[in-house]
Design a protein around this motif. Sequence first.
Motif, PDB file in Angstrom:
ATOM      1  N   LEU A   1       0.833  -1.207   0.000  1.00 60.44           N
ATOM      2  CA  LEU A   1       0.000   0.000   0.000  1.00 60.44           C
ATOM      3  C   LEU A   1       0.864   1.252   0.000  1.00 60.44           C
ATOM      4  O   LEU A   1       0.577   2.224  -0.714  1.00 60.44           O
ATOM      5  CB  LEU A   1      -0.920  -0.006   1.221  1.00 60.44           C
ATOM      6  CG  LEU A   1      -2.088  -1.003   1.196  1.00 60.44           C
ATOM      7  CD1 LEU A   1      -2.718  -1.116   2.578  1.00 60.44           C
ATOM      8  CD2 LEU A   1      -3.132  -0.581   0.167  1.00 60.44           C
ATOM      9  N   TYR A   2       1.940   1.249   0.792  1.00 58.66           N
ATOM     10  CA  TYR A   2       2.844   2.402   0.844  1.00 58.66           C
ATOM     11  C   TYR A   2       3.439   2.694  -0.534  1.00 58.66           C
ATOM     12  O   TYR A   2       3.462   3.845  -0.995  1.00 58.66           O
ATOM     13  CB  TYR A   2       3.978   2.143   1.835  1.00 58.66           C
ATOM     14  CG  TYR A   2       3.767   2.743   3.204  1.00 58.66           C
ATOM     15  CD1 TYR A   2       3.717   4.137   3.378  1.00 58.66           C
ATOM     16  CD2 TYR A   2       3.661   1.942   4.330  1.00 58.66           C
ATOM     17  CE1 TYR A   2       3.555   4.689   4.637  1.00 58.66           C
ATOM     18  CE2 TYR A   2       3.496   2.488   5.598  1.00 58.66           C
ATOM     19  CZ  TYR A   2       3.440   3.861   5.741  1.00 58.66           C
ATOM     20  OH  TYR A   2       3.277   4.416   6.992  1.00 58.66           O
ATOM     21  N   LEU A   3       3.943   1.666  -1.188  1.00 56.05           N
ATOM     22  CA  LEU A   3       4.637   1.877  -2.453  1.00 56.05           C
ATOM     23  C   LEU A   3       3.675   2.324  -3.551  1.00 56.05           C
ATOM     24  O   LEU A   3       3.977   3.239  -4.323  1.00 56.05           O
ATOM     25  CB  LEU A   3       5.371   0.606  -2.868  1.00 56.05           C
ATOM     26  CG  LEU A   3       6.491   0.144  -1.921  1.00 56.05           C
ATOM     27  CD1 LEU A   3       7.183  -1.088  -2.477  1.00 56.05           C
ATOM     28  CD2 LEU A   3       7.494   1.245  -1.653  1.00 56.05           C
ATOM     29  N   VAL A   4       2.501   1.680  -3.624  1.00 56.94           N
ATOM     30  CA  VAL A   4       1.537   2.075  -4.652  1.00 56.94           C
ATOM     31  C   VAL A   4       1.033   3.487  -4.387  1.00 56.94           C
ATOM     32  O   VAL A   4       0.931   4.317  -5.307  1.00 56.94           O
ATOM     33  CB  VAL A   4       0.377   1.074  -4.717  1.00 56.94           C
ATOM     34  CG1 VAL A   4      -0.696   1.559  -5.697  1.00 56.94           C
ATOM     35  CG2 VAL A   4       0.880  -0.302  -5.137  1.00 56.94           C
ATOM     36  N   ALA A   5       0.732   3.802  -3.126  1.00 61.87           N
ATOM     37  CA  ALA A   5       0.246   5.141  -2.792  1.00 61.87           C
ATOM     38  C   ALA A   5       1.300   6.200  -3.083  1.00 61.87           C
ATOM     39  O   ALA A   5       0.992   7.303  -3.567  1.00 61.87           O
ATOM     40  CB  ALA A   5      -0.177   5.197  -1.327  1.00 61.87           C
ATOM     41  N   THR A   6       2.553   5.883  -2.797  1.00 64.70           N
ATOM     42  CA  THR A   6       3.634   6.833  -3.085  1.00 64.70           C
ATOM     43  C   THR A   6       3.762   7.058  -4.586  1.00 64.70           C
ATOM     44  O   THR A   6       3.905   8.196  -5.056  1.00 64.70           O
ATOM     45  CB  THR A   6       4.962   6.311  -2.501  1.00 64.70           C
ATOM     46  OG1 THR A   6       4.825   6.150  -1.089  1.00 64.70           O
ATOM     47  CG2 THR A   6       6.103   7.274  -2.792  1.00 64.70           C
ATOM     48  N   ALA A   7       3.696   5.976  -5.356  1.00 63.23           N
ATOM     49  CA  ALA A   7       3.776   6.104  -6.809  1.00 63.23           C
ATOM     50  C   ALA A   7       2.611   6.922  -7.357  1.00 63.23           C
ATOM     51  O   ALA A   7       2.759   7.651  -8.347  1.00 63.23           O
ATOM     52  CB  ALA A   7       3.801   4.723  -7.452  1.00 63.23           C
ATOM     53  N   MET A   8       1.454   6.859  -6.722  1.00 64.75           N
ATOM     54  CA  MET A   8       0.270   7.577  -7.182  1.00 64.75           C
ATOM     55  C   MET A   8       0.197   9.011  -6.681  1.00 64.75           C
ATOM     56  O   MET A   8      -0.705   9.763  -7.070  1.00 64.75           O
ATOM     57  CB  MET A   8      -0.996   6.824  -6.735  1.00 64.75           C
ATOM     58  CG  MET A   8      -1.212   5.482  -7.402  1.00 64.75           C
ATOM     59  SD  MET A   8      -2.682   4.636  -6.726  1.00 64.75           S
ATOM     60  CE  MET A   8      -3.962   5.854  -7.088  1.00 64.75           C
ATOM     61  N   GLY A   9       1.124   9.386  -5.783  1.00 62.84           N
ATOM     62  CA  GLY A   9       1.091  10.739  -5.247  1.00 62.84           C
ATOM     63  C   GLY A   9       0.047  10.951  -4.174  1.00 62.84           C
ATOM     64  O   GLY A   9      -0.428  12.075  -3.960  1.00 62.84           O
ATOM     65  N   LEU A  10      -0.300   9.877  -3.428  1.00 67.85           N
ATOM     66  CA  LEU A  10      -1.251   9.972  -2.326  1.00 67.85           C
ATOM     67  C   LEU A  10      -0.506  10.122  -1.003  1.00 67.85           C
ATOM     68  O   LEU A  10       0.731  10.057  -0.952  1.00 67.85           O
ATOM     69  CB  LEU A  10      -2.138   8.725  -2.295  1.00 67.85           C
ATOM     70  CG  LEU A  10      -3.016   8.491  -3.526  1.00 67.85           C
ATOM     71  CD1 LEU A  10      -3.775   7.171  -3.401  1.00 67.85           C
ATOM     72  CD2 LEU A  10      -3.988   9.651  -3.724  1.00 67.85           C
ATOM     73  N   ALA A  11      -1.262  10.297   0.074  1.00 67.19           N
ATOM     74  CA  ALA A  11      -0.683  10.450   1.415  1.00 67.19           C
ATOM     75  C   ALA A  11      -0.986   9.188   2.220  1.00 67.19           C
ATOM     76  O   ALA A  11      -2.098   9.034   2.750  1.00 67.19           O
ATOM     77  CB  ALA A  11      -1.265  11.676   2.106  1.00 67.19           C
ATOM     78  N   PRO A  12      -0.030   8.254   2.325  1.00 64.55           N
ATOM     79  CA  PRO A  12      -0.262   7.011   3.066  1.00 64.55           C
ATOM     80  C   PRO A  12       0.270   7.110   4.489  1.00 64.55           C
ATOM     81  O   PRO A  12       1.242   7.824   4.764  1.00 64.55           O
ATOM     82  CB  PRO A  12       0.534   5.984   2.268  1.00 64.55           C
ATOM     83  CG  PRO A  12       1.724   6.771   1.761  1.00 64.55           C
ATOM     84  CD  PRO A  12       1.250   8.195   1.574  1.00 64.55           C
ATOM     85  N   CYS A  13      -0.340   6.356   5.396  1.00 66.93           N
ATOM     86  CA  CYS A  13       0.180   6.283   6.767  1.00 66.93           C
ATOM     87  C   CYS A  13      -0.321   5.011   7.426  1.00 66.93           C
ATOM     88  O   CYS A  13      -1.517   4.865   7.705  1.00 66.93           O
ATOM     89  CB  CYS A  13      -0.258   7.502   7.579  1.00 66.93           C
ATOM     90  SG  CYS A  13       0.413   7.520   9.265  1.00 66.93           S
ATOM     91  N   GLY A  14       0.591   4.087   7.660  1.00 67.33           N
ATOM     92  CA  GLY A  14       0.242   2.879   8.397  1.00 67.33           C
ATOM     93  C   GLY A  14       0.170   3.177   9.882  1.00 67.33           C
ATOM     94  O   GLY A  14       0.996   3.914  10.424  1.00 67.33           O
ATOM     95  N   LEU A  15      -0.816   2.606  10.558  1.00 71.92           N
ATOM     96  CA  LEU A  15      -1.005   2.843  11.986  1.00 71.92           C
ATOM     97  C   LEU A  15      -0.556   1.622  12.786  1.00 71.92           C
ATOM     98  O   LEU A  15      -0.635   0.486  12.314  1.00 71.92           O
ATOM     99  CB  LEU A  15      -2.477   3.150  12.284  1.00 71.92           C
ATOM    100  CG  LEU A  15      -3.090   4.314  11.494  1.00 71.92           C
ATOM    101  CD1 LEU A  15      -4.545   4.525  11.908  1.00 71.92           C
ATOM    102  CD2 LEU A  15      -2.283   5.592  11.676  1.00 71.92           C
ATOM    103  N   GLY A  16      -0.123   1.876  13.993  1.00 68.63           N
ATOM    104  CA  GLY A  16       0.395   0.793  14.825  1.00 68.63           C
ATOM    105  C   GLY A  16      -0.616   0.206  15.780  1.00 68.63           C
ATOM    106  O   GLY A  16      -0.319  -0.768  16.476  1.00 68.63           O
ATOM    107  N   SER A  17      -1.804   0.764  15.848  1.00 70.62           N
ATOM    108  CA  SER A  17      -2.791   0.253  16.795  1.00 70.62           C
ATOM    109  C   SER A  17      -4.186   0.534  16.279  1.00 70.62           C
ATOM    110  O   SER A  17      -4.399   1.378  15.404  1.00 70.62           O
ATOM    111  CB  SER A  17      -2.613   0.903  18.177  1.00 70.62           C
ATOM    112  OG  SER A  17      -2.804   2.310  18.091  1.00 70.62           O
ATOM    113  N   GLY A  18      -5.137  -0.200  16.825  1.00 65.56           N
ATOM    114  CA  GLY A  18      -6.534  -0.016  16.467  1.00 65.56           C
ATOM    115  C   GLY A  18      -7.417  -0.616  17.533  1.00 65.56           C
ATOM    116  O   GLY A  18      -6.944  -1.283  18.458  1.00 65.56           O
ATOM    117  N   ASP A  19      -8.705  -0.393  17.427  1.00 67.83           N
ATOM    118  CA  ASP A  19      -9.683  -0.840  18.417  1.00 67.83           C
ATOM    119  C   ASP A  19     -10.395  -2.076  17.883  1.00 67.83           C
ATOM    120  O   ASP A  19     -11.238  -1.991  16.997  1.00 67.83           O
ATOM    121  CB  ASP A  19     -10.682   0.292  18.699  1.00 67.83           C
ATOM    122  CG  ASP A  19     -11.604  -0.011  19.873  1.00 67.83           C
ATOM    123  OD1 ASP A  19     -12.014  -1.180  20.022  1.00 67.83           O
ATOM    124  OD2 ASP A  19     -11.939   0.925  20.623  1.00 67.83           O
TER     125      ASP A  19
END
Length: 521
Positions: free
Chosen positions: A454-472
């Motif tokens: 997801l990071y690499l594709v989003a970067t190639a597309m010019g989007l703003a990616p951010c993986g999160l370390g926690s969730g509910d």
Amino acid sequence: MTITEQPLTTADAELSRVRRMLTLRQDVKVAAEGDDVELTHPWGRQRVHALGAPTVHRLLALGAGPVDADALAGDREAGRLLSLLGRFPYLVTSILDDPLTGPLATAVPIARSAATPGAPDLGSTAVVLSRFAYLRRLPDGPADGGGGTIGQGCVMESPLAPYRVTLHQPAAAAFVAALTTPRTVAEAAALAGLPEQSGAALAALLAGTGFMEPAAGAAVGAAPALPAADPPLWDFHDLLFHSRSRAGRHDYTSGGVFAHQDVPHPPALPGAGSNEDEPGIDLPVPDWDEVTARDPRLTEVLEGRRSIRTYAETPVTLEQIAELLYRAARVRQVIPRDPSSPNSYDAIDRPYPAGGATGELEIYLSVAACEGLPTGVYRYDAAAHRLQPRRWHGAADEAAFRELLTAAWRATNCTVDPQVLLTVTSRFGRLSWKYSQIAYALTLKHVGVLYQTLYLVATAMGLAPCGLGSGDTDAAARALGLDWTSESSVGEFLIGSRPASGSGSLPQGFCDIVDTMREQG
């Protein structure tokens, strides 16, 4: 009525003595050829030469059933056998046997690193149970490898201990519970209703196998030292998870063992949920030539990858989300199972790798701001490249949706209001049907490779990616309409529109600190 107390005789004392019995693990096979033996066990195979007929006979007897350790130590002719057992302590099971009440505890070595358990005389030393020790009941099944039966008794384990101890009597479990607070052995035995001698024997076994440690400020004195204090930088669940999901610290069958063939394998593609009664949204399929013509080079994408926690005023579009999902997470192919093989299952091919091609990960979208897509929750149908809206049944469902977005906002240190939150879930049964011990660790590895994709594709597309370390987990189950024990959130990933200030050209050279570090040393 007159009661006359009679002093215990030597015979009475011997009858009440808790004996330490030794036997080989039940899965150790001893093959004798004259004066030689071959030992086959879970960790390999050894051939021992020139033991002599008496030692071979004693070793075979030890494999056939428990032998009193004191009697063995007092046998002048048993020195060679004791030396052999000292070389292979990880094959020797210890049993505490009370002649009056039966077996008290069984300690089975579960790692090749297991040493012969010491037997410290704790005396009046205050001891406490290791914070990594835990009690549980094993599933009913075969022998536990050391003379007991799985499911009979309470089992104690610890990621720090190379032994598994089965407590055969309730009083033994009560003794362990008493040592969750620093106490002397005599105090713990009294609380558990155990004779002090039995408590001392059990405490020595637990200390010698790595389940107890000195209470703060206590000293064992001249007795053999107890294990060192637990590692301070580990939480209980992290150390347990690490030790049990890799080989070396346990003896459980691990890997692709297909332990659940009696249960139907979960389908390759999930069906529609009960709250998916609205028409799906077919997503546009990106054009190969257009994508390859505008994509930057892989090295530029790798060097330009960043977690971006600021967004442009105009939100991300449905077309961009569609391209991202198609390129990173779609199902490329379902490979049908071989009906002639009981171990076969429908495999999934996706853009990212997965152990066993299990394809257990799914993606749900919590949309707060996206051009062309109403606010709400959607399931990504990765085979049809379609979004399935998940209907809210009431205010509680919408509140859970807001909880997910709030949790994502907090995970970014409250720096950005999410536009689109991707919740990654795992259909655990797709993995655990085949893999034992490593299934959950494997699904987390898959989350990692999906994050990177997801990071690499989003970067190639010019989007703003951010993986999160926690969730509910609980909020995700409510918002997405899932049974969290069957399918649960295991990752969260934010996607938004990249702000102009962060949309400059990708790097044209490597950035590193190699030269600086080499100059320093």
